[in-house]
Design an enzyme around this catalytic site. Structure first.
Site, PDB file in Angstrom:
ATOM      1  N   SER A  28       0.790  -1.226   0.000  1.00 48.25           N
ATOM      2  CA  SER A  28       0.000   0.000   0.000  1.00 48.25           C
ATOM      3  C   SER A  28       0.825   1.281   0.000  1.00 48.25           C
ATOM      4  O   SER A  28       0.301   2.348  -0.310  1.00 48.25           O
ATOM      5  CB  SER A  28      -0.962  -0.003   1.192  1.00 48.25           C
ATOM      6  OG  SER A  28      -0.237  -0.049   2.407  1.00 48.25           O
ATOM      7  N   GLY A  30       6.013 -10.677   2.499  1.00 45.64           N
ATOM      8  CA  GLY A  30       5.419 -11.718   1.675  1.00 45.64           C
ATOM      9  C   GLY A  30       3.944 -11.950   1.907  1.00 45.64           C
ATOM     10  O   GLY A  30       3.345 -12.785   1.238  1.00 45.64           O
ATOM     11  N   GLU A  62       9.751 -10.636  -4.334  1.00 41.93           N
ATOM     12  CA  GLU A  62      10.271  -9.612  -3.418  1.00 41.93           C
ATOM     13  C   GLU A  62      11.662  -9.989  -2.930  1.00 41.93           C
ATOM     14  O   GLU A  62      12.552  -9.144  -2.850  1.00 41.93           O
ATOM     15  CB  GLU A  62       9.347  -9.449  -2.208  1.00 41.93           C
ATOM     16  CG  GLU A  62       8.043  -8.759  -2.510  1.00 41.93           C
ATOM     17  CD  GLU A  62       7.138  -8.662  -1.290  1.00 41.93           C
ATOM     18  OE1 GLU A  62       7.368  -9.373  -0.286  1.00 41.93           O
ATOM     19  OE2 GLU A  62       6.191  -7.858  -1.343  1.00 41.93           O
TER      20      GLU A  62
END
Length: 191
Positions: A43, A111, A119
């Site tokens: 986010s 994760g 990632e």
């Protein structure tokens, strides 16, 4: 998703905190000489990309951006940034990513958004790995206090039973995470 900067006054407290953290991370860690840049997920990442775009078209024209998943790929493409991949660019100048939780020693749980493997690959390939997290991601000394869903582990479908058994042998209590809007387990961005 618009690349136009949001007005700070229009953001809620949490969104303002995410934006402030993302802008500070970009300002401090994405320099003019950084040409290969990993873009994580979560986010705060739209604010990371927003700030990178604000660094200017001339500077960004000579950069290549590597995504960790679908969200960051869409942000890169929709903002007119040059998309790349880790096969062509195995050494990354800087990767900026979010986290699910961070402790005072800067250990992190990552994760939870299902971009786990990608990632980790972009983090490991980066000369500098920067985690952007707002105040809600802080733990009170022990990881697992703010992020209570457990430590995310990505497993290939054919081997998930073995991975579950191995994690149990290590003292864990693994649970296969099921999808919310689909039948079956969560499928990561890496499949």
């Amino acid at each position: 998703m618009s690349s136009a900067p949001l007005q700070l006054a229009s953001l809620s407290g949490v969104e303002a905190a995410k934006r402030a953290a993302a802008y500070a991370a970009v300002d401090a860690h994405v320099g003019r000489n950084d040409r290969i840049i990993g873009i994580g997920s979560g986010s705060t990442v739209p604010y990371v990309v927003e700030r990178i775009v604000q660094q200017g078209k001339d500077l960004n024209a000579s950069r290549i951006f590597l995504p960790t998943g679908f969200q960051s790929k869409e942000l890169i493409v929709s903002n007119g940034l040059q998309l790349g991949d880790v096969d062509c660019h195995p050494i990354i100048d800087v990767t900026i990513d979010g986290a699910d939780e961070v402790d005072p020693a800067l250990n992190a749980i990552k994760g939870g958004g299902a971009c786990h493997l990608r990632e980790k690959v972009l983090a490991e390939a980066a000369k500098n790995f920067i985690v952007v997290a707002d105040y809600r991601k802080n733990s009170n000394g022990v990881l697992g206090t703010a992020w209570t869903q457990g430590v995310p582990v990505e497993a290939a479908e054919f081997a998930y039973s073995k991975v579950m058994r191995d994690l149990t042998k290590l003292g864990g209590k693994p649970v296969l995470r099921m999808g919310k809007a689909k039948a079956g387990p969560v499928v990561t961005d890496n499949g």
